[in-house]
Design an enzyme around this catalytic site. Sequence first.
Site, mmCIF file in Angstrom:
data_model
loop_
_atom_site.group_PDB
_atom_site.id
_atom_site.type_symbol
_atom_site.label_atom_id
_atom_site.label_comp_id
_atom_site.label_asym_id
_atom_site.label_seq_id
_atom_site.Cartn_x
_atom_site.Cartn_y
_atom_site.Cartn_z
ATOM 1 N N ASP A 197 0.811 -1.220 0.000
ATOM 2 C CA ASP A 197 0.000 0.000 0.000
ATOM 3 C C ASP A 197 0.847 1.274 0.000
ATOM 4 O OD1 ASP A 197 -2.354 -1.563 0.122
ATOM 5 O OD2 ASP A 197 -2.123 -1.734 2.302
ATOM 6 N N ARG A 198 2.066 1.151 -0.507
ATOM 7 C CA ARG A 198 2.989 2.298 -0.614
ATOM 8 C C ARG A 198 3.365 2.881 0.746
ATOM 9 N NH1 ARG A 198 2.940 -0.272 -5.146
ATOM 10 N NH2 ARG A 198 3.675 0.919 -6.934
ATOM 11 N N MET A 199 3.208 2.109 1.820
ATOM 12 C CA MET A 199 3.626 2.553 3.152
ATOM 13 C C MET A 199 5.042 2.046 3.397
ATOM 14 S SD MET A 199 1.239 4.433 4.295
ATOM 15 C CE MET A 199 1.540 4.537 6.065
#
Length: 219
Positions: A197-199
């Site tokens: 989730d692009r975290m």
Amino acid sequence: MTAGDIALKLPTMRVAYEEGTLAEGELLPTWHEQLQLWLDQAASQGLPDANAMVLATASADGLPSSRTVLAKGLDERGVVFFTNYTSAKSHDLLATRYASATFPWYGLQRQVTVRGTVEKVRSAETAEYWAQRPRGSQLGAWASPQSIVVSGRGSLEAALANVERQFADAETIPVPPHWGGWRIQPESVEFWQGRADRMHDRLRFKNTRGGWKVERLGP
């Protein structure tokens, strides 16, 4: 498939980053130990040119430029690469004395960015590395007018042929006077690990007046 068809797919091209994590407690004590570990892991996983890094420089008037070079030295002093001192990158480094370099290990969903001032390495260090280069690479360093416009491939081949004749009877080839190493002396070294989730995990070693400290950056 046309170029337009490929372009239409760009917005939907996406990879799920789920190969690993990076927590503060997992870091080795120093940035260079951690970088060496990740270099070793990239090489052991069979990633091609695991020591390749994208070197970014800027000219005296602020024009940026980037290219891929190979890291050939790593210790507490910094990261070393070798090049022609008359090249475009060297002109930039002489003007600004600053650089950034990123190791892009896509297969491991990792990257490391080293940023800081630069210095030329000592001639003894250059000579030590030069002696390990293949003879063909040594000849190429003598023949190449790096970053200079040439008339065609034929002129490069002619230059190499001239150098081959020049050193035909030489058992060892000397280091060209216009060739040597640069060391990036890090002010910061960021370790980036892709996450879902692009975290992403972004941990940065930063050199401060009180010594090196580790900071977590937002993804």
